[in-house]
Design a protein around this motif. Sequence first.
Motif, PDB file in Angstrom:
ATOM      1  N   GLN A  95       0.803  -0.838  -0.004  1.00  0.00           N
ATOM      2  CA  GLN A  95       0.369  -0.281   0.483  1.00  0.00           C
ATOM      3  C   GLN A  95       1.054   1.358  -0.158  1.00  0.00           C
ATOM      4  OE1 GLN A  95      -3.092   0.283  -0.528  1.00  0.00           O
ATOM      5  NE2 GLN A  95      -2.745   1.862  -0.162  1.00  0.00           N
ATOM      6  N   GLU A 133      -2.924  -2.440  -6.855  1.00  0.00           N
ATOM      7  CA  GLU A 133      -3.551  -2.198  -6.201  1.00  0.00           C
ATOM      8  C   GLU A 133      -4.959  -3.450  -6.590  1.00  0.00           C
ATOM      9  OE1 GLU A 133      -6.969   1.409  -6.976  1.00  0.00           O
ATOM     10  OE2 GLU A 133      -6.284   0.493  -8.944  1.00  0.00           O
ATOM     11  N   LEU A 165      -4.011  -5.958  -4.015  1.00  0.00           N
ATOM     12  CA  LEU A 165      -4.545  -5.695  -2.434  1.00  0.00           C
ATOM     13  C   LEU A 165      -5.798  -6.069  -2.409  1.00  0.00           C
ATOM     14  CD1 LEU A 165      -2.426  -2.660  -1.990  1.00  0.00           C
ATOM     15  CD2 LEU A 165      -1.891  -4.423  -0.491  1.00  0.00           C
TER      16      LEU A 165
END
Length: 373
Positions: free
Chosen positions: A224, A367, A370
């Motif tokens: 992140q 992304e 995640l």
Amino acid sequence: MPVSATPERVLLTGVPKVAFYSGGTRCPEDITFASCLRAALEYLGECPGCRHLSTHPAGSPIICSYAWFLGITGHAFSLIWEHGWSPGNGNLHWIAEDRAEPYRRGLEAAGRGGEVLLRGGTWPNEDTVRDMIKASLQAGRPAIALGVAGPPEAGLVTGYDDGGDVLMGWSFFQDMLEFSAVLAFEPTGEFRARDWYAGMEGLITLGEPGTPAPREGLARSALQFGLERIRMPWIAGRHAGLAAYDAWVGHLLMDGAFDTTEAELLTARFGVHDTMVGNLAELRWYGSLFLSQVASGEPWMAPELLRAAACMTEEHKLMWDAWDLVGGIGRDPAKVSKLAEPDVRRQMAQVIRASRAQCAEAADHIEAALEKA
């Protein structure tokens, strides 16, 4: 750990030397903090993984500690360009608004407490800094200092003499004439720096070993944090992430900046550009290793992470194309003159834009990974 000590002197013997790559069996480690942290932990017998070492922990999912720390700190995902031609673009200082955060992340991944002190924040006086360094070394732990023997980059402090008036250790820059001229050296090669406080920009000490944070949590937090390093356009007053590629290209395409016969100025600008190429090549290569290591422990995220790793590998390859455009790796007048040619710089801009596209795609894959975490 081996220690050479008298009342006025302590030297930790056998701390691995850190240095810019000059061949050998160990892989290149040219990014200073991650290399220093790896070396300190290796000395302490706590290296979390390195396939080049006979002491590599059996079954360790971390195949490269250096890559692990580059990923954890966010450095593997970063790119910074300060407006103008700043030689400090690659400094870990500038990848987060809170300058200490990347260093704290490294200590957390090492499973140790410790102190991160940076000049400009709550910076202690010389006596306090000296006492902190002495306490660390007396406990058998190297310290990491920024700017003791060279520019404000990380180096290892492995000893002191004259009660702390002299610091000893390993610096990436200790063999460069502009820095070595004001240093002395131990018979075993460590630098000896006197009047060190004025040039020190930061101190990171390693605390007692504790319980390491869960690897999965560290990795997800790093992903992140890394994603933010790519997508944040402005950090600490500097172009960042994808916007840094654009700023780099913009400066290369300023013909007036290269339309000069001042060799010193052209050499300095070539140096900034070449440092960007070298740092990006190394950061993205080890970033791909970091992503692969995370993927091995998170199978549900693995497809996306491995795609992101492939993008980073491609960025690494593109930087070799960038080197080829000026005649290869190195800094000599012929390469400086080559970069001054408008056509070469326009080709260079295309290579950097292609690298930016790979970085943007890597961010999309991270992304997506995640979202499965």
